[in-house]
Design an enzyme around this catalytic site. Structure first.
Site, PDB file in Angstrom:
ATOM      1  CB  SER A  66      48.317  -0.772 -18.172  1.00  0.00           C
ATOM      2  OG  SER A  66      48.757  -1.772 -19.073  1.00  0.00           O
ATOM      3  CE  LYS A  67      40.693  -1.708 -17.228  1.00  0.00           C
ATOM      4  NZ  LYS A  67      40.899  -0.272 -17.508  1.00  0.00           N
ATOM      5  NE  ARG A  68      50.347  -2.753 -22.142  1.00  0.00           N
ATOM      6  CZ  ARG A  68      51.556  -2.907 -21.648  1.00  0.00           C
ATOM      7  NH1 ARG A  68      52.223  -4.007 -21.835  1.00  0.00           N
ATOM      8  NH2 ARG A  68      52.128  -1.937 -20.950  1.00  0.00           N
ATOM      9  CG  HIS A  69      51.201  -5.458 -16.817  1.00  0.00           C
ATOM     10  ND1 HIS A  69      51.160  -4.099 -16.929  1.00  0.00           N
ATOM     11  CD2 HIS A  69      52.338  -5.860 -17.423  1.00  0.00           C
ATOM     12  CE1 HIS A  69      52.256  -3.689 -17.567  1.00  0.00           C
ATOM     13  NE2 HIS A  69      52.978  -4.741 -17.880  1.00  0.00           N
TER      14      HIS A  69
END
Ligand code: GLU
Length: 468
Positions: A238-241
């Site tokens: 996800s964007k967190r990565h």
């Protein structure tokens, strides 16, 4: 029928790593089998689809070089055709109008939950013949109810679904607009798609789609469902990565070749080979070699691949990408050396092209200021005679060429009885503002005559000022 695959993104966001991998595998499958590759934009969700996303997808595909033979098609342009197919299914009794209200569906669901049954539509409108006053019906597909649907998946192998598990899904909403499973089926059929390669989040839709195709008398394509991509920590990507959009990787200085090579290894392997040219991939790609288990992204490997391609691809090719990055930091590449020459001297020193662009600013315009430590150490008054001798030597030079420049540096050292470093390092700081640059002769060549002379003068002034 000849092989035809498709990539069918919904334009509700950027082209992300997962989507790009799906596109690549579909593209490789088509190219490997000498077939066609179709791009289809699934934009029927009018609220969530945006023009920016469509453009981002097209831009991502083109930057990666995933060319398509047909399309881009837009599902919003196929509404009359979907309506026609819905009517055809209604006429043949494969679909029916459902007048259930939201409240009825809700209480059906609650009852099922209480009885510990799987919540699903119970088919109560299947046999209704009378419309219901004041209710705009939806259209539901009549699932076979018994028997099994077999998905002979190219990646997962044989997956068997009990038809009794499939509920009568809605194929048209009450406003008449078609739903995802219907539009996909119609387009896959009309576009003669022979192989559907997509993420395994769609596996559960597949038996439903196969049954609709059967009802339409069409042959179902073969399906291949790709395993999920995970972040380095093993959770769903996800964007967190960090960077997940393909174009963000471009911004960060990656080459499309590195991204493609990286993407293909997210789930596919060929022995223990890590580096593949695109031609090799087309030749070797076998969907049977795709892993069934999820694969995790590995940013270090991407960096490693990127450096490999920066070092080994045609300098002209890398230079096109470098020029773009120079533009991004406000540099017009025509104001300095040919970017291909910059690539040649910088390519062993940089992992990304953004890094290369930032490390090459001084070839194109005045650097902002001297690195404090570099100045203190190298541009002392002892450097003044060195800089003057260099200036004299350079000014007298005919052609601004590497060997001749090198000779000037050597002769200056001999004349002043100094080691090479005592000549080259002050010169380097004068030319670049820091002690980090390619070899001094390469740096001189690329900085060019005028800038070299001006920068030596600038350094001389600066030294006099600071010692005064
Ligand atoms: N539009 C769907 C998505 O973006 C893909 C549909 C398909 O590949 O069948 O998830």
């Amino acid at each position: 029928m000849s092989t035809c695959t498709r990539f069918a993104p919904s334009p509700t966001g950027f082209l992300h790593i997962g989507g790009a991998r799906t596109a690549l595998f579909s593209w490789l499958y088509a190219r490997h089998h000498g077939g066609a590759f179709v791009l289809r934009i699934e934009d029927t969700d009018l609220e969530r689809s945006t023009v920016e996303s469509v453009n981002a997808i097209l831009e991502g595909m083109s930057w990666l070089g995933l060319n398509y033979d047909r399309g881009p098609f837009y599902q919003t342009q196929h509404f009359p055709r979907y309506r026609e197919v819905i009517q055809q299914l209604l006429d043949a009794g494969h679909a029916y109008h459902c007048y259930c209200t939201r409240e009825e569906l809700e209480s059906m669901r609650t009852g099922q939950m209480e009885r510990k049954e799987k919540p699903r539509y119970d088919g109560r409108c299947r046999h209704r013949t009378e419309p219901r006053e004041g209710v705009q019906p939806v259209v539901r597909f009549r699932q076979p109810g018994e028997g099994v649907t077999i998905v002979d998946d190219m990646v997962r192998g044989r997956v068997v679904f009990q038809n009794s598990e499939l509920d009568d899904l809605i194929i048209a909403r009450s406003d008449g607009t078609p739903t995802y499973n219907l539009t996909v089926v119609v387009d896959d059929m009309d576009m003669d798609i022979t192989h559907v390669i997509r993420g395994d989040d769609h596996l559960n839709n597949t038996p439903r789609q196969i049954n609709i195709l059967k009802a339409l008398g069409a042959e179902a394509p073969r399906y291949g469902h790709l395993p999920m991509i995970l972040g380095p920590d093993g959770t769903k990507l996800s964007k967190r990565h960090g960077a997940v959009s393909v174009m963000q990787y471009r911004d960060e200085g990656f080459l499309p070749e590195a991204i493609l090579n990286y993407l293909v290894r997210l789930g596919w392997s060929h022995g223990d080979q890590e580096i593949f040219t695109l031609d090799e991939l087309v030749r070797l790609f076998d969907i049977g070699d795709v892993n069934q288990s999820a694969s995790a992204i590995n940013p270090e490997k991407l960096l490693w691949l990127n450096q490999h391609y920066i070092r080994t691809l045609e300098p002209d090719h890398v230079a096109r990408e470098l020029s773009w990055h120079l533009g991004q930091i406000g540099i017009d590449p025509s104001t300095g050396p040919e970017p291909r020459d910059v690539v040649q001297v910088q390519r062993d020193r940089c992992h990304t092209l953004r890094e290369m662009a930032e490390a090459s600013v001084y070839f194109y315009r005045e650097f902002a200021g001297y690195d404090e430590k570099a100045f203190q150490k190298n541009l002392t008054s002892a450097a003044l005679p060195v800089l003057q001798a260099l200036h004299d030597g350079f000014r007298a030079l005919g052609a601004w060429e590497k060997d001749a420049l090198h000779q000037v540096v050597l002769r200056t050292g001999e004349m002043l009885e100094l080691k090479l470093g005592k000549v080259a390092q002050p010169l380097r700081v004068a030319l670049t503002g820091s002690t980090m640059s390619p070899s001094i002769d390469e740096t001189l060549v690329l900085v060019g005559r005028e800038r070299t002379l001006a920068r030596i003068e600038r350094a001389q002034t600066k030294i006099s000022e600071s010692s005064a």
